[in-house]
Design an enzyme around this catalytic site. Structure first.
Site, PDB file in Angstrom:
ATOM      1  N   HIS A  94      36.015  33.175  29.032  1.00 39.76           N
ATOM      2  CA  HIS A  94      37.340  33.031  28.435  1.00 39.76           C
ATOM      3  C   HIS A  94      38.340  34.015  29.046  1.00 39.76           C
ATOM      4  CE1 HIS A  94      40.435  32.729  25.272  1.00 39.76           C
ATOM      5  NE2 HIS A  94      39.868  31.586  24.953  1.00 39.76           N
TER       6      HIS A  94
ATOM      7  N   ARG B 222      40.198  26.651  28.523  1.00 41.97           N
ATOM      8  CA  ARG B 222      39.108  27.302  27.803  1.00 41.97           C
ATOM      9  C   ARG B 222      37.770  26.856  28.387  1.00 41.97           C
ATOM     10  NH1 ARG B 222      43.012  25.704  24.192  1.00 41.97           N
ATOM     11  NH2 ARG B 222      44.010  27.413  23.041  1.00 41.97           N
TER      12      ARG B 222
ATOM     13  N   ARG C  18      41.512  33.229  31.357  1.00 48.30           N
ATOM     14  CA  ARG C  18      42.828  32.896  30.810  1.00 48.30           C
ATOM     15  C   ARG C  18      43.715  34.135  30.747  1.00 48.30           C
ATOM     16  NH1 ARG C  18      43.588  28.370  27.933  1.00 48.30           N
ATOM     17  NH2 ARG C  18      44.445  29.352  26.056  1.00 48.30           N
TER      18      ARG C  18
ATOM     19  N   TYR D  19      59.109  18.126  24.687  1.00 48.94           N
ATOM     20  CA  TYR D  19      60.142  18.132  25.722  1.00 48.94           C
ATOM     21  C   TYR D  19      59.754  19.068  26.863  1.00 48.94           C
ATOM     22  CZ  TYR D  19      64.650  19.036  27.962  1.00 48.94           C
ATOM     23  OH  TYR D  19      65.648  19.183  28.869  1.00 48.94           O
TER      24      TYR D  19
ATOM     25  N   LYS E 241      41.687  22.555  21.216  1.00 45.45           N
ATOM     26  CA  LYS E 241      41.661  23.388  20.018  1.00 45.45           C
ATOM     27  C   LYS E 241      42.739  22.974  19.025  1.00 45.45           C
ATOM     28  CE  LYS E 241      41.917  28.256  18.618  1.00 45.45           C
ATOM     29  NZ  LYS E 241      42.052  29.646  19.101  1.00 45.45           N
TER      30      LYS E 241
ATOM     31  N   HIS F 131      49.236  26.942  24.733  1.00 43.82           N
ATOM     32  CA  HIS F 131      49.782  27.629  23.568  1.00 43.82           C
ATOM     33  C   HIS F 131      50.959  26.802  23.073  1.00 43.82           C
ATOM     34  CE1 HIS F 131      48.066  31.742  25.056  1.00 43.82           C
ATOM     35  NE2 HIS F 131      47.152  30.936  24.544  1.00 43.82           N
TER      36      HIS F 131
END
Length: 409
Positions: free
Chosen positions: A333, A241, A336, A370, A271, A360
């Site tokens: 932005h 970001r 992304r 993991y 975030k 995300h």
């Protein structure tokens, strides 16, 4: 204009009615015979009615003085109804149940789980747009019309999206008041239908690879400070970001002179409040090594031009893109979306790794941890592939540090 004789002679009827004096002053005669002074005015594009007093306790002369006092408040940009509520609040307005006191308590409680800059942004929006009007009022006495009037003033400034965010924040403060026994209702909840509908859409982004390359080239040939052009490329390469890229600190960079450089962004800057690992492509590492020659003495990779102790300005990237001709077509932005579209089209089997690169977070915390460890090397390979795709035909990294970049020969 009315006279005392006319007022005394005004008889009650089956329905309430009003007789006009002057400059918005009216006398309302109710079926029960009571006579009430009302001042009609317009504030924030909405017609409102202010109750002044009851005749004969308030004489015609006194009513006219009340009208003039209200007009003076309007000249100062104040809503007479709100000011009357403030006056009525009196000593109660200094209690712990004022809107501002409850709002700050709410921020203190909820801010623990937020990124500090997000908490400060919310606090600032309340200080600028809400506290001057509602801050000193007892929270239990605030009504939906008061909330709507405030939000409509914000809308009238051409910022309907801000009005929507403020309404949400107001609503959360009122809910906090209810939960803590300081309020009984949420007057911000019912005003939604009375606000301008919000236009929802994705942020502008160029997602075609060829067009993205052309855009990058044009942006980097646009006159600007070297650090801004470098920051733009760095953000494009890392797909983080804009705020995360702008706030990059040298202490977060690991192994810059090795074949596996890593950027470790701490939870407080993310975030989702989770540490984010960014394997750096060789092209991104090269940018950092060049920047280190200029800003290595600062805590930040991209320090502010006026102070090396804080990161660069928040609007620098957007200004550069707009100056290059991409206003409404691509925002910082948007890189992304460019990365996600291009890489998911080429490597659909790596969708999970690409999602991790975009920070995300999986809803399953165990699986997320993991996958973060398992896919680190694959993410490094994807980052290097992406850099090669995007920078095909681009200027050499060193050219970004020229005062004005020029097309390569």
């Amino acid at each position: 204009m009315l006279t005392d004789k006319e007022i005394r002679g005004a008889a009650a009827q089956d329905k309430a009615y009003r007789i006009r004096d002057d400059k918005g002053l009216w006398l309302q005669i109710n079926p029960n015979g009571s006579k009430l002074w009302r001042y009609r005015y317009e504030f924030a594009g909405r017609e409102k009615m202010l109750a002044l007093g009851r005749y004969p306790a308030m004489s015609l002369a006194a009513a006219r003085k009340g009208r003039e006092a209200a007009r003076a408040l309007l000249d100062e940009g104040k809503d007479p109804a709100t000011e009357k509520a403030l006056t009525r609040a009196g000593n109660v307005a200094s209690s712990l149940s004022t809107f501002e006191a409850v709002a700050r308590d709410w921020l203190k409680v909820r801010g623990v789980s937020w990124v500090p800059r997000h908490t400060r942004a919310i606090e600032l929006s309340l200080e600028l747009h809400v506290f001057p009007t509602l801050g000193k009022l007892p929270i239990a006495g605030i009504t939906s019309p008061m909330v709507l009037a405030l939000l409509r003033r914000v809308e009238a400034q051409g910022t309907p999206d801000l009005a929507k965010r403020l309404r949400q924040r107001l609503s959360m403060v009122f809910v906090h008041a209810i939960a803590t026994g300081q309020g009984e209702s949420d007057p911000a909840a019912v005003v939604v239908p009375a606000l301008v509908p919000r236009s929802i859409g994705k942020q502008p982004a160029i997602t075609d690879l060829a067009q993205a390359r052309a855009m990058l080239r044009k942006v980097e040939e646009t006159s600007s400070e070297p650090w801004v052009r470098t920051l733009n490329r760095f953000q494009a390469l890392t797909a983080v970001r804009p705020g995360e890229a702008r706030g990059a600190a040298w202490a977060e960079i690991e192994g810059l002179d090795t074949d596996k450089p890593l950027w470790r962004i701490p939870p407080e800057r993310m975030k989702k409040r989770r540490e984010h690992l960014v394997p750096l492509a060789p092209q991104a590492a090269e940018l950092l090594r060049l920047m280190h020659q200029l800003t290595g003495s600062s805590p930040f990779v991209f320090p502010h031009r006026h102070s090396s102790k804080r990161p660069g300005g928040t609007t620098a990237l957007a200004v550069l893109l707009n100056r290059a001709g991409f206003a409404g077509k691509h925002v910082p932005h948007g890189w992304r979306a460019t990365f996600s579209t291009v890489m998911n089209e080429r490597f659909p089997e790596d969708h999970a790794a690409i999602e991790i690169m975009l920070a995300h977070v999986s809803r399953n915390a165990v699986a997320a941890a993991y996958n973060r460890a398992l896919r680190l090397e694959r993410r490094r390979e994807l980052a290097t592939t992406w850099a090669g795709l995007l920078l095909e035909g681009a200027l050499p990294a060193a050219a970004l540090f020229d005062p004005v970049s020029q097309p390569a020969a």
